[in-house]
Design a protein around this motif. Structure first.
Motif, PDB file in Angstrom:
ATOM      1  N   ILE A  46      91.671 -78.583 -90.109  1.00  0.00           N
ATOM      2  CA  ILE A  46      91.048 -78.155 -91.372  1.00  0.00           C
ATOM      3  C   ILE A  46      90.194 -79.258 -91.987  1.00  0.00           C
ATOM      4  O   ILE A  46      89.061 -79.039 -92.370  1.00  0.00           O
ATOM      5  N   GLU A  47      90.743 -80.479 -92.076  1.00  0.00           N
ATOM      6  CA  GLU A  47      89.991 -81.546 -92.738  1.00  0.00           C
ATOM      7  C   GLU A  47      88.714 -81.904 -91.974  1.00  0.00           C
ATOM      8  O   GLU A  47      87.744 -82.355 -92.574  1.00  0.00           O
ATOM      9  N   PHE A  48      88.706 -81.697 -90.665  1.00  0.00           N
ATOM     10  CA  PHE A  48      87.538 -82.028 -89.857  1.00  0.00           C
ATOM     11  C   PHE A  48      86.513 -80.898 -89.813  1.00  0.00           C
ATOM     12  O   PHE A  48      85.353 -81.114 -89.488  1.00  0.00           O
ATOM     13  N   ARG A  49      86.960 -79.675 -90.128  1.00  0.00           N
ATOM     14  CA  ARG A  49      86.066 -78.513 -90.044  1.00  0.00           C
ATOM     15  C   ARG A  49      85.785 -77.872 -91.397  1.00  0.00           C
ATOM     16  O   ARG A  49      85.179 -76.812 -91.451  1.00  0.00           O
ATOM     17  N   GLU A  50      86.200 -78.521 -92.484  1.00  0.00           N
ATOM     18  CA  GLU A  50      85.983 -77.929 -93.803  1.00  0.00           C
ATOM     19  C   GLU A  50      84.497 -77.748 -94.097  1.00  0.00           C
ATOM     20  O   GLU A  50      84.124 -76.889 -94.878  1.00  0.00           O
ATOM     21  N   ASN A  51      83.639 -78.517 -93.420  1.00  0.00           N
ATOM     22  CA  ASN A  51      82.191 -78.371 -93.614  1.00  0.00           C
ATOM     23  C   ASN A  51      81.685 -77.009 -93.126  1.00  0.00           C
ATOM     24  O   ASN A  51      80.576 -76.607 -93.460  1.00  0.00           O
ATOM     25  N   GLU A  52      82.502 -76.273 -92.364  1.00  0.00           N
ATOM     26  CA  GLU A  52      82.135 -74.933 -91.902  1.00  0.00           C
ATOM     27  C   GLU A  52      82.367 -73.890 -93.000  1.00  0.00           C
ATOM     28  O   GLU A  52      81.943 -72.748 -92.861  1.00  0.00           O
ATOM     29  N   LEU A  53      83.064 -74.292 -94.064  1.00  0.00           N
ATOM     30  CA  LEU A  53      83.385 -73.369 -95.151  1.00  0.00           C
ATOM     31  C   LEU A  53      82.379 -73.523 -96.286  1.00  0.00           C
ATOM     32  O   LEU A  53      81.826 -74.592 -96.493  1.00  0.00           O
ATOM     33  N   ASP A  54      82.160 -72.442 -97.005  1.00  0.00           N
ATOM     34  CA  ASP A  54      81.205 -72.385 -98.116  1.00  0.00           C
ATOM     35  C   ASP A  54      81.979 -72.406 -99.430  1.00  0.00           C
ATOM     36  O   ASP A  54      82.802 -71.524 -99.679  1.00  0.00           O
ATOM     37  N   GLN A  55      81.716 -73.399-100.282  1.00  0.00           N
ATOM     38  CA  GLN A  55      82.459 -73.500-101.542  1.00  0.00           C
ATOM     39  C   GLN A  55      82.124 -72.368-102.507  1.00  0.00           C
ATOM     40  O   GLN A  55      82.787 -72.212-103.523  1.00  0.00           O
ATOM     41  N   ASN A  56      81.127 -71.548-102.195  1.00  0.00           N
ATOM     42  CA  ASN A  56      80.773 -70.415-103.040  1.00  0.00           C
ATOM     43  C   ASN A  56      81.469 -69.122-102.610  1.00  0.00           C
ATOM     44  O   ASN A  56      81.221 -68.074-103.180  1.00  0.00           O
ATOM     45  N   LYS A  57      82.312 -69.201-101.587  1.00  0.00           N
ATOM     46  CA  LYS A  57      83.025 -68.018-101.093  1.00  0.00           C
ATOM     47  C   LYS A  57      84.515 -68.163-101.348  1.00  0.00           C
ATOM     48  O   LYS A  57      85.025 -69.269-101.496  1.00  0.00           O
ATOM     49  N   GLU A  58      85.198 -67.016-101.384  1.00  0.00           N
ATOM     50  CA  GLU A  58      86.652 -67.001-101.493  1.00  0.00           C
ATOM     51  C   GLU A  58      87.237 -66.883-100.092  1.00  0.00           C
ATOM     52  O   GLU A  58      86.707 -66.152 -99.253  1.00  0.00           O
ATOM     53  N   TYR A  59      88.331 -67.587 -99.851  1.00  0.00           N
ATOM     54  CA  TYR A  59      88.985 -67.547 -98.543  1.00  0.00           C
ATOM     55  C   TYR A  59      90.457 -67.175 -98.695  1.00  0.00           C
ATOM     56  O   TYR A  59      91.108 -67.559 -99.664  1.00  0.00           O
ATOM     57  N   ILE A  60      90.949 -66.428 -97.712  1.00  0.00           N
ATOM     58  CA  ILE A  60      92.371 -66.116 -97.630  1.00  0.00           C
ATOM     59  C   ILE A  60      92.894 -66.822 -96.386  1.00  0.00           C
ATOM     60  O   ILE A  60      92.385 -66.621 -95.284  1.00  0.00           O
ATOM     61  N   MET A  61      93.913 -67.648 -96.586  1.00  0.00           N
ATOM     62  CA  MET A  61      94.479 -68.438 -95.497  1.00  0.00           C
ATOM     63  C   MET A  61      95.682 -67.707 -94.915  1.00  0.00           C
ATOM     64  O   MET A  61      96.521 -67.177 -95.645  1.00  0.00           O
ATOM     65  N   VAL A  62      95.770 -67.689 -93.572  1.00  0.00           N
ATOM     66  CA  VAL A  62      96.809 -66.950 -92.860  1.00  0.00           C
ATOM     67  C   VAL A  62      97.446 -67.858 -91.809  1.00  0.00           C
ATOM     68  O   VAL A  62      96.743 -68.647 -91.168  1.00  0.00           O
ATOM     69  N   CYS A  63      98.765 -67.734 -91.626  1.00  0.00           N
ATOM     70  CA  CYS A  63      99.443 -68.396 -90.505  1.00  0.00           C
ATOM     71  C   CYS A  63     100.559 -67.471 -90.026  1.00  0.00           C
ATOM     72  O   CYS A  63     100.519 -66.268 -90.269  1.00  0.00           O
TER      73      CYS A  63
END
Length: 99
Positions: A46-63
């Motif tokens: 996650i910390e290495f790929r957070e740049n793939e996420l858009d801070q203007n969008k909402e995300y739902i995290m699943v595991c």
């Protein structure tokens, strides 16, 4: 930390809502089945790929059960992302899955 139950996620998808789902399980776990449209970013990356996420969008995290996605949710919240943890994870998911 914001949370949502799997039944609500399933209802939103069934109603045609476009959700940004991030599955933080390991690749081998996701190969057994994931929520259709979910993007796999293992928790350890996650910390290495957070740049793939858009801070203007909402995300739902699943595991698998909600623990790792909770960790990811807390981490991304500190970085300014709008994230919600799906309680119960895939163990509580009764909707369709894709492999």
């Amino acid at each position: 930390m914001k949370t949502i139950d799997s039944k609500t996620v399933q209802e939103k998808l069934a109603n045609g809502e476009e959700l940004n789902l991030i599955d933080v399980r390991e690749v081998e776990e996701v190969q057994e089945g994931k929520i259709p449209g979910a993007v796999n970013i293992p928790l350890g990356l996650i910390e290495f790929r957070e740049n793939e996420l858009d801070q203007n969008k909402e995300y739902i995290m699943v595991c698998r059960s909600g623990g790792r996605s909770g960790q990811a949710t807390q981490f991304l919240q500190t970085k300014g992302y709008d994230v919600t943890n799906m309680e119960g994870g895939m163990l509580s998911w009764e909707g369709p899955v894709e492999k």
